[in-house]
Write a protein that holds these residues in place. Structure first.
Motif, short mmCIF file in Angstrom:
data_model
loop_
_atom_site.label_atom_id
_atom_site.label_comp_id
_atom_site.label_asym_id
_atom_site.label_seq_id
_atom_site.Cartn_x
_atom_site.Cartn_y
_atom_site.Cartn_z
N VAL A 10 0.81 -1.23 0.00
CA VAL A 10 0.00 0.00 0.00
C VAL A 10 0.84 1.28 0.00
N ARG A 69 -6.92 4.63 -4.78
CA ARG A 69 -7.29 3.71 -3.70
C ARG A 69 -8.69 3.14 -3.90
N TRP A 77 -8.83 -0.26 -1.91
CA TRP A 77 -9.53 0.00 -0.64
C TRP A 77 -10.35 -1.20 -0.19
N TRP A 118 -8.40 5.48 5.27
CA TRP A 118 -7.36 4.62 4.71
C TRP A 118 -6.27 4.37 5.76
N ARG A 168 -2.63 -2.64 -8.23
CA ARG A 168 -1.73 -1.50 -8.44
C ARG A 168 -1.06 -1.60 -9.81
#
Length: 160
Positions: free
Chosen positions: A28, A36, A48, A92, A151
């Motif tokens: 992360v 996110r 998320w 977050w 990602r």
């Protein structure tokens, strides 16, 4: 070192293992806030959603291990966030912090010699403490890998 002590040490390390893959911190780290809540094409979850699912599930496993009045959450509603995006940057950060706190508690449980790792959890249906710790490590590795994949698909994972 005796076998019990070695097993407990290995379990504690396994819960936050970095030998074979990245850990949650690395997965992360530096993810831009706008990504996110982005769900990559062809993937079912945003970073998320994966982070919160990890936090919620890990907390559930911890509660199952330590609370005699444990009540199982409703699947899948109580294990996944409703929104693809975090409500705020603070949410977050709080999710990551809570995940780390619960991870530390599971590591303490693994190291606690007053707990027989092979004993069945009294209010369970045959699960042992060892099984729950291994389940946590396995589940975490799977979903951390998904965060890395998300990602990459979003163009937010550096080379090397």
């Amino acid at each position: 070192m005796d076998r019990d002590t070695e097993l407990r040490a290995q379990l504690s390390r396994l819960l936050a293992w970095r030998d074979a893959h990245v850990d949650l911190d690395e997965a992360v780290r530096g993810l831009p806030a706008p990504l996110r809540g982005a769900t990559p094409p062809g993937m079912p979850h945003s970073p998320w959603q994966l982070l919160e699912h990890l936090r919620l599930t890990q907390r559930d496993i911890l509660d199952f291990c330590v609370k005699s009045d444990y009540t199982e959450p409703h699947w899948p509603d109580d294990y996944w966030p409703e929104s693809a995006a975090p409500p705020s940057d603070d949410a977050w950060d709080r999710s990551i912090a809570a995940y780390k706190d619960d991870l530390a508690a599971l590591q303490r449980l693994a190291a606690d010699t007053s707990i027989d790792l092979f004993a069945k959890i009294p209010h369970g249906t045959g699960q042992t403490y060892l099984r729950e710790l291994l389940l946590t490590a396995d589940h975490t590795a799977y979903h951390v890998g998904q965060i890395v994949d998300a990602r990459r698909a979003l163009g937010a994972w550096g080379a090397g």
